[in-house]
Write a protein that holds these residues in place. Structure first.
Motif: not given
Length: 195
Positions: A12-28
């Protein structure tokens, strides 16, 4: 001949996350908080088991099942922490996690204190972000400020180091003495004498 290049099409080709960087920081950050709260709960159980084992002399840990978490964040506290996490820039996420882990290792807090330590770390990171942003703004402002050139300095102050109103003996001698002869390769320039 290797078949590896031929089989790569099935990956499978690597997918870019559709989430914004702010959402990723929040989740992390929230995942880190939840993980550290589970770890604090586990350490508390281990301490209690060790004390019980010392008091009774019998180890029943093999019989006990892993209990559920006894402490959880209130919805209001979770929303407040998520709001603060959303303000963190992605480049500060890693340092915030490292600082949080460092404080946990130094203090070994109870489960209830973990969220307070987390909030304190987030406030420190926000303060550092604000200070660096202010320093960056001042640097940008200083670099964009128009600078005065040397021409404006020349018009304000006329500096003539060889001009003097005081008459010296050497000036009188130099005026009367003939100019020294030039070397053979240099042409001789004579200034017309003013009468």
């Amino acid at each position: 001949m290797s078949l590896i290049p031929w089989l790569r099409w099935s990956e499978a080709p690597p997918r870019l996350s559709s989430r914004s960087p702010a959402e990723m920081v929040l989740e992390t950050l929230m995942m880190e908080l939840a993980g550290q709260m589970r770890e604090a709960e586990r350490q508390k159980r281990e301490r209690n088991n060790t004390v019980r084992k010392i008091c009774t002399g019998v180890d029943y840990s093999w019989l006990a099942s892993t209990p559920r978490l006894t402490y959880d964040l209130s919805p209001g506290e979770r929303l407040q922490l998520e709001d603060v996490c959303a303000k963190i820039h992605p480049s500060y996420c890693g340092p915030a996690i490292l600082r949080f882990r460092q404080l946990l290792a130094e203090q070994e807090p109870e489960v209830q204190e973990v969220s307070r330590l987390f909030r304190r770390v987030l406030q420190e990171v926000l303060e550092r972000m604000k200070q660096e942003e202010e320093a960056h703004r001042l640097t940008r402002q200083w670099s964009l400020r128009p600078r005065g050139s040397l021409t404006t300095f020349k018009t304000r102050a006329r500096i003539s180091p060889f001009a003097s109103d005081i008459r010296t003996i050497s000036e009188d001698v130099e005026r009367v003495a003939p100019p020294p002869p030039r070397t053979w390769s240099m042409p001789e320039f004579r200034t017309p004498k003013a009468d």
